[in-house]
Design an enzyme around this catalytic site. Structure first.
Site, short mmCIF file in Angstrom:
data_model
loop_
_atom_site.label_atom_id
_atom_site.label_comp_id
_atom_site.label_asym_id
_atom_site.label_seq_id
_atom_site.Cartn_x
_atom_site.Cartn_y
_atom_site.Cartn_z
N SER A 83 0.87 -1.18 0.00
CA SER A 83 0.00 0.00 0.00
C SER A 83 0.90 1.23 0.00
CB SER A 83 -0.86 -0.02 1.28
OG SER A 83 -1.42 1.25 1.50
N TYR A 103 -2.32 -0.96 10.13
CA TYR A 103 -2.38 -1.25 8.69
C TYR A 103 -1.10 -0.78 8.01
CZ TYR A 103 -4.08 -1.23 3.86
OH TYR A 103 -4.23 -1.46 2.50
P1 NAP Z 1 -11.62 -5.94 0.36
O1 NAP Z 1 -12.58 -5.70 -0.73
O2 NAP Z 1 -11.97 -5.58 1.77
O3 NAP Z 1 -11.15 -7.46 0.29
C1 NAP Z 1 -10.30 -7.98 1.26
C2 NAP Z 1 -10.29 -9.49 1.12
O4 NAP Z 1 -9.51 -10.03 2.23
C3 NAP Z 1 -11.68 -10.08 1.24
O5 NAP Z 1 -11.82 -11.15 0.35
C4 NAP Z 1 -11.71 -10.56 2.68
O6 NAP Z 1 -12.60 -11.64 2.90
C5 NAP Z 1 -10.27 -11.02 2.86
N1 NAP Z 1 -9.95 -11.13 4.28
C6 NAP Z 1 -10.05 -10.16 5.22
N2 NAP Z 1 -9.74 -10.66 6.42
C7 NAP Z 1 -9.45 -11.97 6.24
C8 NAP Z 1 -9.09 -13.03 7.11
N3 NAP Z 1 -9.01 -12.85 8.44
N4 NAP Z 1 -8.85 -14.25 6.60
C9 NAP Z 1 -8.98 -14.47 5.26
N5 NAP Z 1 -9.35 -13.52 4.39
C10 NAP Z 1 -9.58 -12.28 4.88
O7 NAP Z 1 -10.26 -5.15 0.11
P2 NAP Z 1 -9.42 -4.83 -1.22
O8 NAP Z 1 -9.45 -3.38 -1.41
O9 NAP Z 1 -9.81 -5.76 -2.32
O10 NAP Z 1 -7.96 -5.18 -0.69
C11 NAP Z 1 -7.14 -6.21 -1.22
C12 NAP Z 1 -5.71 -5.93 -0.84
O11 NAP Z 1 -5.29 -4.70 -1.45
C13 NAP Z 1 -5.47 -5.75 0.66
O12 NAP Z 1 -4.25 -6.35 1.02
C14 NAP Z 1 -5.39 -4.24 0.84
O13 NAP Z 1 -4.62 -3.89 1.96
C15 NAP Z 1 -4.73 -3.84 -0.47
N6 NAP Z 1 -4.94 -2.44 -0.89
C16 NAP Z 1 -6.15 -2.00 -1.32
C17 NAP Z 1 -6.31 -0.68 -1.75
C18 NAP Z 1 -7.62 -0.14 -2.27
O14 NAP Z 1 -7.72 1.06 -2.58
N7 NAP Z 1 -8.66 -0.94 -2.38
C19 NAP Z 1 -5.20 0.19 -1.73
C20 NAP Z 1 -3.96 -0.27 -1.28
C21 NAP Z 1 -3.85 -1.61 -0.86
P3 NAP Z 1 -14.18 -11.38 3.17
O15 NAP Z 1 -14.71 -10.85 1.88
O16 NAP Z 1 -14.66 -12.73 3.51
O17 NAP Z 1 -14.24 -10.40 4.28
#
Ligand code: NAP
Length: 253
Positions: free
Chosen positions: A156, A169
């Protein structure tokens, strides 16, 4: 740091590859699982909400991708023996692993450090760094069975420059960047395994909505928009690239 947003993947880029995606049921992980399957990979869908994984499974089947597998796992509470059991199961079913996308992530709370809850801090560190680290250790023997394996850790922008109130985070993503440097250096002369970090950048998902509730989602790229770098890093076009930091989209101005 570089970005491959204009990369165009060949349709069979990941044919005959076995790729595991964590957090595959939603957001960026779901998009990556679908894209990897669409490009020929057998995808192992790992996550904590089985119904979401089943929906992605059905979507892959509808697209005509190779039959995926579902691996339910909650990083909160997952133990070393769970990761060992996972490695044994994957060894029995597939005999090797060609790709591992560490994508699952927990935001925790955006709050002044003085008010940060200690238990929540531990949870975020468990899901974002400790669990993925021990899972990687358990899966290394299987990754070594591949001719050309790629491990991608999701970072991130707050894992590269600290920002007020982002607490655990941000720290977990700094730890991710550090761990990848250590592992890439260890693996450099030993194996066929490359390991890199990838920062998705601002992307239209539930996590982004929680972090920026006032933001208009229409101004953000979708998970699908940022898939070129995910494909490039997972496929053979990035062979030999290790220990590097990537961005999936140019920084917002
Ligand atoms: P998201 O939509 O919240 O998806 C997160 C995923 O992680 C979901 O499938 C969730 O499962 C799973 N997860 C959360 N806690 C878990 C646990 N305890 N055990 C197993 N699985 C778990 O978030 P996203 O935006 O797609 O994020 C994906 C990655 O990108 C993350 O590492 C995040 O830090 C990174 N990121 C995102 C952004 C952004 O702007 N979106 C920016 C920088 C970095 P459930 O659906 O079952 O809850």
């Amino acid at each position: 740091m570089s970005c491959k947003i204009d990369y165009q993947a060949l349709p069979h880029l990941l044919e005959n590859r076995v790729v595991l995606v964590t957090g595959a049921g939603d957001g960026i992980g779901r998009a990556a699982a679908l894209q990897y399957a669409q490009h020929g990979a057998t995808v192992i869908l790992l996550g904590r909400t089985i119904e979401k994984l089943e929906r992605v499974y059905d979507e892959i089947e509808a697209l005509g991708g190779p039959q995926p597998a579902i691996f339910p796992l909650n990083f909160e509470g997952a133990t070393l023996s769970d990761f060992d059991d996972m490695a044994k199961t994957l060894d029995k079913e597939f005999g090797r692993l060609d790709g591992l996308l560490h994508n699952a992530g927990l935001l925790g709370r955006i709050t002044p450090f003085e008010q940060y809850d200690a238990e929540l801090w531990e949870q975020v560190m468990q899901v974002n760094i400790n669990g993925p680290v021990w899972m990687t250790q358990a899966l290394l023997p299987l990754l070594k069975q591949s001719d050309d394996a790629s491990i991608i850790f999701t970072s991130s922008s707050v894992g590269r420059k600290g920002r007020a109130y982002w607490g655990a985070y941000s720290v977990s993503k700094f730890a991710t960047e550090g761990f990848v440097e250590v592992l890439a250096d260890e693996l450099e002369h030993q194996t066929n395994i490359r390991v890199n970090t990838l920062n998705p950048g601002a992307t239209r998902t539930q996590m982004r909505r929680s972090a920026y509730p006032g933001e208009d989602p229409a101004t953000l790229r979708t998970p699908n928009d940022i898939m070129p770098t995910y494909l490039w890093l997972m496929g053979p076009d990035s062979t030999g690239v290790s220990g590097q930091k990537f961005d999936a989209q140019p920084a917002r101005v």
